[in-house]
Structures are given as C-alpha cells and as structure tokens.
Write a protein that holds these residues in place. Structure first.
Motif, PDB file in Angstrom:
ATOM      1  N   TYR A  63      24.107 -19.440  28.241  1.00 34.66           N
ATOM      2  CA  TYR A  63      23.849 -20.872  28.993  1.00 34.66           C
ATOM      3  C   TYR A  63      25.212 -21.574  28.755  1.00 34.66           C
ATOM      4  O   TYR A  63      25.800 -22.392  29.773  1.00 34.66           O
ATOM      5  N   LYS A  64      25.921 -21.211  27.723  1.00 27.18           N
ATOM      6  CA  LYS A  64      27.211 -21.942  27.430  1.00 27.18           C
ATOM      7  C   LYS A  64      28.301 -21.450  28.566  1.00 27.18           C
ATOM      8  O   LYS A  64      28.869 -22.306  29.134  1.00 27.18           O
ATOM      9  N   ILE A  65      28.112 -20.232  29.022  1.00 25.36           N
ATOM     10  CA  ILE A  65      29.089 -19.731  29.958  1.00 25.36           C
ATOM     11  C   ILE A  65      28.644 -20.527  31.349  1.00 25.36           C
ATOM     12  O   ILE A  65      29.502 -20.895  32.245  1.00 25.36           O
ATOM     13  N   ALA A  66      27.237 -20.495  31.614  1.00 24.48           N
ATOM     14  CA  ALA A  66      27.100 -21.238  32.743  1.00 24.48           C
ATOM     15  C   ALA A  66      27.286 -22.611  32.773  1.00 24.48           C
ATOM     16  O   ALA A  66      27.815 -23.193  34.145  1.00 24.48           O
ATOM     17  N   VAL A  67      27.248 -23.323  31.817  1.00 21.74           N
ATOM     18  CA  VAL A  67      27.458 -24.713  31.673  1.00 21.74           C
ATOM     19  C   VAL A  67      29.039 -24.906  31.792  1.00 21.74           C
ATOM     20  O   VAL A  67      29.516 -25.690  32.852  1.00 21.74           O
ATOM     21  N   LEU A  68      29.983 -24.181  31.227  1.00 22.03           N
ATOM     22  CA  LEU A  68      31.524 -24.180  31.334  1.00 22.03           C
ATOM     23  C   LEU A  68      31.792 -24.086  32.853  1.00 22.03           C
ATOM     24  O   LEU A  68      32.599 -24.876  33.487  1.00 22.03           O
ATOM     25  N   LYS A  69      31.214 -23.143  33.483  1.00 27.60           N
ATOM     26  CA  LYS A  69      31.770 -22.782  34.797  1.00 27.60           C
ATOM     27  C   LYS A  69      31.258 -23.598  35.557  1.00 27.60           C
ATOM     28  O   LYS A  69      32.070 -24.150  36.677  1.00 27.60           O
ATOM     29  N   LEU A  70      30.043 -24.428  35.570  1.00 31.20           N
ATOM     30  CA  LEU A  70      29.734 -25.537  36.466  1.00 31.20           C
ATOM     31  C   LEU A  70      30.676 -26.563  36.429  1.00 31.20           C
ATOM     32  O   LEU A  70      30.845 -27.146  37.249  1.00 31.20           O
ATOM     33  N   HIS A  71      31.254 -26.890  35.305  1.00 29.93           N
ATOM     34  CA  HIS A  71      32.382 -27.884  34.980  1.00 29.93           C
ATOM     35  C   HIS A  71      33.605 -27.443  35.504  1.00 29.93           C
ATOM     36  O   HIS A  71      34.642 -27.950  35.341  1.00 29.93           O
ATOM     37  N   GLY A  72      33.797 -26.169  36.098  1.00 29.48           N
ATOM     38  CA  GLY A  72      35.102 -25.490  36.513  1.00 29.48           C
ATOM     39  C   GLY A  72      36.019 -25.316  35.400  1.00 29.48           C
ATOM     40  O   GLY A  72      37.388 -25.412  35.792  1.00 29.48           O
ATOM     41  N   ILE A  73      35.202 -24.788  34.343  1.00 30.92           N
ATOM     42  CA  ILE A  73      36.260 -24.379  33.213  1.00 30.92           C
ATOM     43  C   ILE A  73      36.351 -22.849  33.027  1.00 30.92           C
ATOM     44  O   ILE A  73      35.133 -22.221  33.368  1.00 30.92           O
ATOM     45  N   ALA A  74      37.521 -22.295  32.986  1.00 32.60           N
ATOM     46  CA  ALA A  74      37.452 -20.598  32.947  1.00 32.60           C
ATOM     47  C   ALA A  74      37.085 -20.289  31.792  1.00 32.60           C
ATOM     48  O   ALA A  74      37.429 -20.894  30.831  1.00 32.60           O
ATOM     49  N   VAL A  75      36.578 -19.252  31.935  1.00 39.16           N
ATOM     50  CA  VAL A  75      35.621 -18.600  30.600  1.00 39.16           C
ATOM     51  C   VAL A  75      35.949 -17.205  30.424  1.00 39.16           C
ATOM     52  O   VAL A  75      35.783 -16.256  31.448  1.00 39.16           O
ATOM     53  N   ALA A  76      36.187 -16.685  29.318  1.00 40.71           N
ATOM     54  CA  ALA A  76      36.419 -15.453  29.082  1.00 40.71           C
ATOM     55  C   ALA A  76      35.295 -14.613  28.785  1.00 40.71           C
ATOM     56  O   ALA A  76      34.958 -14.413  27.786  1.00 40.71           O
ATOM     57  N   ASP A  77      34.566 -13.930  30.063  1.00 45.55           N
ATOM     58  CA  ASP A  77      33.160 -13.475  29.663  1.00 45.55           C
ATOM     59  C   ASP A  77      33.285 -12.163  30.085  1.00 45.55           C
ATOM     60  O   ASP A  77      32.487 -11.287  30.122  1.00 45.55           O
ATOM     61  N   LYS A  78      34.774 -11.421  29.981  1.00 43.76           N
ATOM     62  CA  LYS A  78      34.747 -10.181  30.082  1.00 43.76           C
ATOM     63  C   LYS A  78      35.798  -9.646  29.211  1.00 43.76           C
ATOM     64  O   LYS A  78      36.405 -10.388  28.593  1.00 43.76           O
ATOM     65  N   LYS A  79      35.675  -8.488  28.746  1.00 44.55           N
ATOM     66  CA  LYS A  79      36.730  -7.608  27.870  1.00 44.55           C
ATOM     67  C   LYS A  79      37.945  -7.553  28.611  1.00 44.55           C
ATOM     68  O   LYS A  79      38.355  -6.304  28.918  1.00 44.55           O
ATOM     69  N   LEU A  80      38.814  -8.553  28.558  1.00 50.97           N
ATOM     70  CA  LEU A  80      39.990  -8.453  29.069  1.00 50.97           C
ATOM     71  C   LEU A  80      41.272  -8.723  27.946  1.00 50.97           C
ATOM     72  O   LEU A  80      40.978  -9.423  27.000  1.00 50.97           O
ATOM     73  N   LEU A  81      42.429  -8.000  28.223  1.00 47.86           N
ATOM     74  CA  LEU A  81      43.590  -8.123  27.140  1.00 47.86           C
ATOM     75  C   LEU A  81      44.055  -9.561  27.310  1.00 47.86           C
ATOM     76  O   LEU A  81      44.375 -10.194  28.455  1.00 47.86           O
ATOM     77  N   VAL A  82      44.247 -10.077  26.278  1.00 50.09           N
ATOM     78  CA  VAL A  82      44.912 -11.512  26.315  1.00 50.09           C
ATOM     79  C   VAL A  82      46.102 -11.452  25.453  1.00 50.09           C
ATOM     80  O   VAL A  82      46.297 -10.607  24.442  1.00 50.09           O
ATOM     81  N   THR A  83      47.280 -12.389  25.650  1.00 45.57           N
ATOM     82  CA  THR A  83      48.533 -12.217  25.146  1.00 45.57           C
ATOM     83  C   THR A  83      48.601 -12.721  23.782  1.00 45.57           C
ATOM     84  O   THR A  83      49.214 -12.688  22.977  1.00 45.57           O
ATOM     85  N   LYS A  84      47.674 -13.838  23.523  1.00 47.55           N
ATOM     86  CA  LYS A  84      47.717 -14.642  22.182  1.00 47.55           C
ATOM     87  C   LYS A  84      46.308 -15.546  22.348  1.00 47.55           C
ATOM     88  O   LYS A  84      45.566 -15.539  23.344  1.00 47.55           O
ATOM     89  N   LYS A  85      45.987 -15.824  21.051  1.00 48.38           N
ATOM     90  CA  LYS A  85      44.795 -16.945  20.772  1.00 48.38           C
ATOM     91  C   LYS A  85      44.837 -18.169  20.128  1.00 48.38           C
ATOM     92  O   LYS A  85      46.032 -17.874  19.523  1.00 48.38           O
ATOM     93  N   TYR A  86      44.186 -18.933  20.313  1.00 49.60           N
ATOM     94  CA  TYR A  86      44.118 -20.193  19.802  1.00 49.60           C
ATOM     95  C   TYR A  86      42.774 -20.582  19.361  1.00 49.60           C
ATOM     96  O   TYR A  86      41.989 -20.267  19.831  1.00 49.60           O
ATOM     97  N   ILE A  87      42.981 -21.350  18.120  1.00 47.72           N
ATOM     98  CA  ILE A  87      41.889 -21.716  17.330  1.00 47.72           C
ATOM     99  C   ILE A  87      42.164 -23.184  17.335  1.00 47.72           C
ATOM    100  O   ILE A  87      43.200 -23.497  16.787  1.00 47.72           O
TER     101      ILE A  87
END
Length: 459
Positions: free
Chosen positions: A63-87
């Motif tokens: 549900y969370k992914i569906a809502v964020l995508k509806l609002h045009g927000i990029a969501v990391a829903d795949k296992k892809l390499l990231v260069t850094k993370k933020y909290i």
C-alpha cells in the motif's frame, strides 16, 4: 491502534514528553492525540498526529509503495545498488535530524552486506543540491502517506537518483532525534491556540502564470517582452536548448489582506502586460497544460499564519479538489509531476507559497472565488472537518481527474463552508465560484483569457 493521549495543560517538559511518548523498546509512539486545549473546538484531525488510517497504511509495504507512486514519488522497491543512504527525521514541514551513510556503496534491504552500516550526522544547514532533494523528498513522502511525523529512509542511486526506501511512523530514536522531535512537537503544541486567526490577519499574494501562443501554434517568448523579476515577469523555465528563451508570463501583484484588491492588482498587471505585447495574432492561455511541455501554476502566497501539514491538507481539500470539477480534461497530464497534493515552498518573507493549483486566471469568476476561498480556509482550517484525502481512492480520483467521484465530496465541502460565519463576507464571490463548479462545464484551455477579462486587444 489507539493514539496516545498527551495532555497539554500548563508547560510540558521534554522529560515528561519522553516518559509518555517513548516506549520501553526506545521507539516513538506511532500516534498522538493532544488534549487539554481550552476554549477551542478544533477538529480531531487537527489534534491527532499520525491518524490511525495513515499509520496502518504506512505499515503495509504494498500500500505504501502504491500511494507514493501515485503522488509521483520515486520508490526503491527493487534490490538495486545505492551509492549512499540517508536517514531523515521529519515533523510535518521540518526536517529535525538527518544522517548519511559513511561508506560509498550500500545495498538496499534484502541484500546481504558484509559491512555494518554506519551513519554520520548531517548539518541541517548543508545546502548541497543532494541535501535539498533529500529533505524535500522526505517531507513529500511523509505528507503523501497522511503522516505528521516519522523517519524516512532515502537511497541515492547511480545518476544521482533520489528514492524513498521506507517511511516509518513509529521509529527507533537516538537521543539527538528524541530531543529534536520533542522540540518540534512542543512548537506545534504551542502554536495551536494561535492557528485559528482573524480573517484580516491573513495576507495574500500570488504569481499565476499564462502563456502566449500565436494562431499558428508557435509560442511567443515572455522573455522578449518582460524582465526576469518585477510585477509582470517571466518564469525561469526555458524553451528548448536556449536558456534565455522563457515562455511563461507571471503576474506578481503586491500582497494584500483583501482578495478583491488582489484581483484588481492582477487585472492591472495583465493590462500592463497587454501594453507590452500589443499583438492581435496571439492568444493568452491559462489553466493547467494549454501547451504541451509547459504546465502552468496558480501559486498563492500566505503570510500571517503558521504553516503545518494540517493547513496544507485543508488547502488540498477545499481548493485543489473543487478545481478538478471544472478543469479541462487535458490538465490531468500536469499531475503528478506538477500539481501534486501538498506542494508548497517556504518564502523569504517568512510566509509560504501553495503550489498545487493550476493557473486559475482562466476567468475572473474563478480567480475571485479561488482567492476568497483561500483566505477563508487558511483562517478557519482548524475547525474544518474534511479528511477525505486520507483514502487512497479519493487521492486517485484527484490525480485521475475523476469529476463524478469528487462531485459529492465537493458538494459536502461547500455546505460546510456556507455554515461558517465568515463565509458571508465573501459570499458574492464564493457563491458564483461554486455555481461555476457545479455547472457541468469545464474551462477551455485553448480559449484566449483576455476576452473574459476584457483586456484588449483580443480577437
């Protein structure tokens, strides 16, 4: 899940808040109901932070992914390499703490890592493009999910792609995060008695846009006639590869407490523009997307009020939803890249700019109604009841431009507004505005707006 009741009689210390709001597992309670505000009949959504429906939705990943995508927000829903993370710790419109991973590469959740991730605190004044994008996306994600506070995890992928990894309404906190959260919560609590303001305290400004197009379909560059800044100017968006060619015209009247006076100043700005561009073989077009690739905005500026998510949600309900009923169907294409719910920008003068609406310069009736309604909503939002946008189906109806689904909701909102004492002050403008909304007609984005405004020369 029941919200934790937080009484606010007298001064509430951070230690008292911590004892009540941090669980034995060192997590923040996921929902808070503020109690004890005397002599105020505020609605529940004003006094509850992180309503139950939003918290439940944020714990359902699909549900969370569906809502964020509806609002045009990029969501990391795949296992892809990231260069850094933020909290990122967020309370409504404020980023309260931010941490960045130390190592240069990190895998998203679900991929084994050979190193334990470590994070370092980021100075909130750091003004790099990446930090600005991370802050903006974190606030957007929290708002889209209907939350008021939480922790947002952001990943940076190759190509500087910024994506949301997760949004957590009841996160674990370190001492720094606890202190900054309680400070933000305390600020919100202290602001509550001052959020219901007299109408005359609200100052309105605006910078609606329009575009000039010749009858053969080619655009006239606003930058050929107007400066970058000024009461009538050109927007920063450029045409093609030439960054000096800017097609969007902005009318920027002097702010005022009186919606009628603001409309007059807008009219005078358009007269000024007409004198500069004295061409008959041209159309002035407003709305959402009258020319492909150039979405238009009807931004409204507010001063004299306290910005928070509750105010933005009221503007979404009482301004953004009603305009869908009369928008040209082609305007749906403006969303969600532009016109997404809760779009705002802080201003140098201490106020803020609400950016969700398309250009309401389509007609004087629309302009008068939008500005009068904006002032009424901003002054009275703590006692307004609407919370329809907590439902995914209503959010989708907005982004899809589903007029039939939104019509009964807008009808109910109008009845509620008519019950406000202050409605009478702007009744002439508001009644005409809502009659237009329920006329079953839509504005025509290919029609020259000068005719309705009686601005010469027009065909």
């Amino acid at each position: 899940m029941e919200p934790l009741n937080l009484p606010i009689q007298g001064a509430v210390s951070e230690q008292t808040m911590q004892n009540q709001l941090v669980t034995s597992q060192n997590t923040l309670v996921s929902s808070i109901r503020i109690e004890g505000l005397q002599n105020r009949s505020y609605e529940n959504q004003m006094m509850t932070l992180n309503v139950e429906e939003a918290v439940n939705g944020a714990t359902d990943r699909d549900y969370k992914i569906a809502v964020l995508k509806l609002h045009g927000i990029a969501v990391a829903d795949k296992k892809l390499l990231v260069t850094k993370k933020y909290i990122v710790s967020v309370f409504q419109t404020k980023v309260t703490r931010m941490y960045r991973s130390r190592q240069q590469k990190a895998w998203l959740a679900g991929k084994a890592s050979t190193k334990r991730e470590t994070f370092q605190s980021v100075d909130l004044n750091e003004n790099t493009r990446e930090c600005r994008r991370v802050k903006t996306l974190s606030i957007r994600a929290l708002y889209a999910l209907g939350l008021d506070y939480g922790v947002v995890k952001i990943g940076i992928r190759a190509g500087n792609m910024v994506e949301v990894q997760d949004v957590i309404p009841g996160p674990k906190l370190n001492r720094e995060m606890e202190k900054s959260f309680f400070h933000a919560l305390s600020g919100y609590v202290k602001s509550l008695p001052h959020t219901l303001v007299p109408l005359d305290q609200v100052i309105l400004g605006a910078d609606p846009e329009f575009i000039m197009r010749k009858n053969n379909g080619s655009l006239i560059m606003a930058s050929d006639y107007f400066p970058r800044f000024g009461r009538v100017g050109c927007d920063a968006i450029w045409y093609g590869q030439n960054r000096s060619a800017k097609p969007l015209v902005e009318i920027r009247p002097q702010p005022t407490r009186d919606p009628r006076q603001l409309v007059i100043r807008l009219y005078k700005g358009m007269l000024q523009a007409s004198k500069r561009v004295n061409i008959t073989d041209v159309q002035w077009l407003a709305g959402a997307l009258p020319h492909p690739g150039f979405p238009l905005g009807g931004h409204i500026h507010f001063s004299g009020v306290y910005l928070n998510f509750k105010l933005l949600r009221a503007l979404d309900h009482y301004l953004a939803l009603p305009l869908v009923l009369v928008e040209d169907p082609i305007g749906v294409r403006r969303r969600p890249r532009y016109g997404y719910l809760g779009d705002y920008r802080n201003q140098f003068h201490g106020g803020f700019e609400y950016r969700t609406l398309p250009s309401w310069l389509v007609s004087p009736t629309l302009t008068k109604g939008v500005l009068a309604l904006a002032k009424l909503v901003v002054a009275r939002y703590p006692i307004l009841k609407a919370d329809d946008l907590k439902r995914y189906t209503v959010q989708k109806a907005y982004y899809d431009g589903n007029k039939e689904q939104l019509k009964p909701i807008v009808s109910r909102l109008w009845e509620e507004l008519k019950g406000l004492d202050d409605y009478q002050r702007y009744q002439r403008y508001l009644d005409s505005f809502f009659r237009m909304l329920f006329s079953d007609k839509t504005w025509n984005e290919s029609k020259d707006i000068r005719k309705l405004w009686k601005i010469p020369p027009y065909r």
